[in-house]
Design a protein around this motif. Sequence first.
Motif, PDB file in Angstrom:
ATOM      1  N   THR A  86       0.839  -1.203   0.000  1.00  0.00           N
ATOM      2  CA  THR A  86       0.000   0.000   0.000  1.00  0.00           C
ATOM      3  C   THR A  86       0.869   1.246   0.000  1.00  0.00           C
ATOM      4  O   THR A  86       0.575   2.215  -0.719  1.00  0.00           O
ATOM      5  CB  THR A  86      -0.930  -0.007   1.227  1.00  0.00           C
ATOM      6  N   TYR A  87       1.920   1.234   0.777  1.00  0.00           N
ATOM      7  CA  TYR A  87       2.827   2.381   0.811  1.00  0.00           C
ATOM      8  C   TYR A  87       3.453   2.616  -0.560  1.00  0.00           C
ATOM      9  O   TYR A  87       3.534   3.744  -1.030  1.00  0.00           O
ATOM     10  CB  TYR A  87       3.914   2.161   1.863  1.00  0.00           C
ATOM     11  N   ALA A  88       3.889   1.540  -1.209  1.00  0.00           N
ATOM     12  CA  ALA A  88       4.488   1.679  -2.541  1.00  0.00           C
ATOM     13  C   ALA A  88       3.465   2.187  -3.549  1.00  0.00           C
ATOM     14  O   ALA A  88       3.785   3.010  -4.415  1.00  0.00           O
ATOM     15  CB  ALA A  88       5.058   0.336  -2.997  1.00  0.00           C
ATOM     16  N   TYR A  89       2.202   1.736  -3.432  1.00  0.00           N
ATOM     17  CA  TYR A  89       1.151   2.189  -4.347  1.00  0.00           C
ATOM     18  C   TYR A  89       0.832   3.658  -4.118  1.00  0.00           C
ATOM     19  O   TYR A  89       0.670   4.423  -5.072  1.00  0.00           O
ATOM     20  CB  TYR A  89      -0.100   1.331  -4.153  1.00  0.00           C
ATOM     21  N   LEU A  90       0.725   4.053  -2.853  1.00  0.00           N
ATOM     22  CA  LEU A  90       0.383   5.448  -2.556  1.00  0.00           C
ATOM     23  C   LEU A  90       1.549   6.399  -2.816  1.00  0.00           C
ATOM     24  O   LEU A  90       1.339   7.598  -3.004  1.00  0.00           O
ATOM     25  CB  LEU A  90      -0.092   5.581  -1.109  1.00  0.00           C
ATOM     26  N   LYS A  91       2.744   5.877  -2.806  1.00  0.00           N
ATOM     27  CA  LYS A  91       3.899   6.721  -3.096  1.00  0.00           C
ATOM     28  C   LYS A  91       3.936   7.093  -4.578  1.00  0.00           C
ATOM     29  O   LYS A  91       4.371   8.180  -4.935  1.00  0.00           O
ATOM     30  CB  LYS A  91       5.184   5.983  -2.710  1.00  0.00           C
ATOM     31  N   ASN A  92       3.458   6.193  -5.433  1.00  0.00           N
ATOM     32  CA  ASN A  92       3.419   6.453  -6.868  1.00  0.00           C
ATOM     33  C   ASN A  92       2.019   6.090  -7.378  1.00  0.00           C
ATOM     34  O   ASN A  92       1.836   5.092  -8.065  1.00  0.00           O
ATOM     35  CB  ASN A  92       4.487   5.613  -7.580  1.00  0.00           C
ATOM     36  N   PRO A  93       0.987   6.907  -7.047  1.00  0.00           N
ATOM     37  CA  PRO A  93      -0.389   6.547  -7.406  1.00  0.00           C
ATOM     38  C   PRO A  93      -0.673   6.820  -8.878  1.00  0.00           C
ATOM     39  O   PRO A  93       0.023   7.600  -9.533  1.00  0.00           O
ATOM     40  CB  PRO A  93      -1.224   7.455  -6.512  1.00  0.00           C
ATOM     41  N   PRO A  94      -1.752   6.191  -9.399  1.00  0.00           N
ATOM     42  CA  PRO A  94      -2.157   6.513 -10.763  1.00  0.00           C
ATOM     43  C   PRO A  94      -2.740   7.934 -10.833  1.00  0.00           C
ATOM     44  O   PRO A  94      -3.017   8.566  -9.810  1.00  0.00           O
ATOM     45  CB  PRO A  94      -3.226   5.473 -11.085  1.00  0.00           C
ATOM     46  N   LYS A  95      -2.932   8.380 -12.037  1.00  0.00           N
ATOM     47  CA  LYS A  95      -3.441   9.744 -12.255  1.00  0.00           C
ATOM     48  C   LYS A  95      -4.842   9.879 -11.643  1.00  0.00           C
ATOM     49  O   LYS A  95      -5.673   8.993 -11.759  1.00  0.00           O
ATOM     50  CB  LYS A  95      -3.491  10.010 -13.758  1.00  0.00           C
ATOM     51  N   ASP A  96      -5.095  10.989 -10.989  1.00  0.00           N
ATOM     52  CA  ASP A  96      -6.386  11.346 -10.358  1.00  0.00           C
ATOM     53  C   ASP A  96      -6.834  10.365  -9.279  1.00  0.00           C
ATOM     54  O   ASP A  96      -8.016  10.268  -8.968  1.00  0.00           O
ATOM     55  CB  ASP A  96      -7.494  11.462 -11.416  1.00  0.00           C
ATOM     56  N   PHE A  97      -5.907   9.628  -8.689  1.00  0.00           N
ATOM     57  CA  PHE A  97      -6.291   8.670  -7.654  1.00  0.00           C
ATOM     58  C   PHE A  97      -6.818   9.381  -6.410  1.00  0.00           C
ATOM     59  O   PHE A  97      -7.855   9.002  -5.869  1.00  0.00           O
ATOM     60  CB  PHE A  97      -5.106   7.777  -7.281  1.00  0.00           C
ATOM     61  N   TYR A  98      -6.114  10.389  -5.944  1.00  0.00           N
ATOM     62  CA  TYR A  98      -6.518  11.065  -4.706  1.00  0.00           C
ATOM     63  C   TYR A  98      -7.834  11.802  -4.876  1.00  0.00           C
ATOM     64  O   TYR A  98      -8.662  11.842  -3.948  1.00  0.00           O
ATOM     65  CB  TYR A  98      -5.414  12.010  -4.241  1.00  0.00           C
ATOM     66  N   ALA A  99      -8.082  12.362  -6.039  1.00  0.00           N
ATOM     67  CA  ALA A  99      -9.358  13.046  -6.271  1.00  0.00           C
ATOM     68  C   ALA A  99     -10.512  12.039  -6.224  1.00  0.00           C
ATOM     69  O   ALA A  99     -11.551  12.302  -5.607  1.00  0.00           O
ATOM     70  CB  ALA A  99      -9.334  13.754  -7.618  1.00  0.00           C
ATOM     71  N   ARG A 100     -10.332  10.899  -6.863  1.00  0.00           N
ATOM     72  CA  ARG A 100     -11.378   9.877  -6.853  1.00  0.00           C
ATOM     73  C   ARG A 100     -11.590   9.313  -5.450  1.00  0.00           C
ATOM     74  O   ARG A 100     -12.730   9.105  -5.023  1.00  0.00           O
ATOM     75  CB  ARG A 100     -11.008   8.748  -7.813  1.00  0.00           C
ATOM     76  N   ALA A 101     -10.505   9.071  -4.741  1.00  0.00           N
ATOM     77  CA  ALA A 101     -10.624   8.548  -3.370  1.00  0.00           C
ATOM     78  C   ALA A 101     -11.336   9.566  -2.474  1.00  0.00           C
ATOM     79  O   ALA A 101     -12.127   9.190  -1.601  1.00  0.00           O
ATOM     80  CB  ALA A 101      -9.250   8.211  -2.812  1.00  0.00           C
ATOM     81  N   GLY A 102     -11.081  10.856  -2.696  1.00  0.00           N
ATOM     82  CA  GLY A 102     -11.754  11.893  -1.918  1.00  0.00           C
ATOM     83  C   GLY A 102     -13.247  11.918  -2.175  1.00  0.00           C
ATOM     84  O   GLY A 102     -14.048  12.051  -1.239  1.00  0.00           O
ATOM     85  N   VAL A 103     -13.639  11.784  -3.430  1.00  0.00           N
ATOM     86  CA  VAL A 103     -15.069  11.797  -3.757  1.00  0.00           C
ATOM     87  C   VAL A 103     -15.756  10.563  -3.175  1.00  0.00           C
ATOM     88  O   VAL A 103     -16.850  10.650  -2.607  1.00  0.00           O
ATOM     89  CB  VAL A 103     -15.268  11.867  -5.295  1.00  0.00           C
ATOM     90  N   ILE A 104     -15.112   9.401  -3.291  1.00  0.00           N
ATOM     91  CA  ILE A 104     -15.706   8.173  -2.748  1.00  0.00           C
ATOM     92  C   ILE A 104     -15.821   8.269  -1.226  1.00  0.00           C
ATOM     93  O   ILE A 104     -16.835   7.894  -0.635  1.00  0.00           O
ATOM     94  CB  ILE A 104     -14.883   6.945  -3.188  1.00  0.00           C
ATOM     95  N   GLY A 105     -14.799   8.788  -0.570  1.00  0.00           N
ATOM     96  CA  GLY A 105     -14.852   8.964   0.887  1.00  0.00           C
ATOM     97  C   GLY A 105     -15.904   9.974   1.302  1.00  0.00           C
ATOM     98  O   GLY A 105     -16.600   9.795   2.308  1.00  0.00           O
ATOM     99  N   PHE A 106     -16.047  11.050   0.531  1.00  0.00           N
ATOM    100  CA  PHE A 106     -17.062  12.068   0.838  1.00  0.00           C
ATOM    101  C   PHE A 106     -18.462  11.480   0.742  1.00  0.00           C
ATOM    102  O   PHE A 106     -19.321  11.787   1.571  1.00  0.00           O
ATOM    103  CB  PHE A 106     -16.929  13.264  -0.118  1.00  0.00           C
ATOM    104  N   THR A 107     -18.721  10.618  -0.256  1.00  0.00           N
ATOM    105  CA  THR A 107     -20.044  10.016  -0.352  1.00  0.00           C
ATOM    106  C   THR A 107     -20.308   9.090   0.834  1.00  0.00           C
ATOM    107  O   THR A 107     -21.454   8.972   1.282  1.00  0.00           O
ATOM    108  CB  THR A 107     -20.206   9.234  -1.671  1.00  0.00           C
TER     109      THR A 107
END
Length: 184
Positions: A86-107
Motif C-alpha cells: 500500500t505504501y508503494a502504491y500510494l507513493k506512486n499513485p495513478p493519475k487522479d487517484f486522490y481526487a477519486r478517493a476523496g469523492v468516494i470517501g465524501f459520499t
Amino acid sequence: MPAPVLAASPFGDEETKTTPPLLLDELSPYGAPQRAAPRPEPEAGDLEQRVASLRQLAGPYTGWCRGVYDRIKPKVQGAVTAGSDTYAYLKNPPKDFYARAGVIGFTGVLGVFLARRSRVKKLVYPVGLMTVSASLYYPERAAAVAKSTGDSVYDRAVQSYAALERMVNPPGEDGKVPDSDDKP
C-alpha cells in the motif's frame, strides 16, 4: 607403507626391538588425539537444580507460546506485506487517484449523515453511496463484481424460493408437491 621409527626409548634398546613398525598415517600430526579416560560428571549444584525445575515447570507454557507464535506469524507477515504494498502504491499513485478517493470517501461521510436514527441505514447508506460512486469511477471492475455477485445472488434467490415453496406446499403422501391450481 610401514616405516621404521628411529627414536631413543627411555626404557632401553629392548623396547625398540619388540615394538612393531608404525604406519605413516599414525605419524600424521593431524590424526585423532588419543582418548583420555572418562572423568565422572560433577554433581549438579543448587542453582542448576533450580534452573532444571524451572524449565520443567515452564515447558507447557513455552510450547503454548510457540504454537500461538506459529499461528500469528503468517498473519503479521501478511499485514506487513500489505502495508508495504500500500505504501508503494500510494507513493506512486495513478493519475487522479486522490481526487477519486476523496469523492468516494465524501459520499461515505454523506451517507453517515443521511442515515440518522437507524442502525440499518447507518450500514446501508454509506456502503451503498460509496459503491455507486466507486462504480462511476471504475466501471469495468464494477461490472466484473456485479456479474459474480449477481450470479450468486440469483442462485441464492432461486434456492430461497424453492425452500419457501416447500414450506408452503409440503409434499403429499406420494412425494409429489401439489400444484396450486389443483383443488382437492
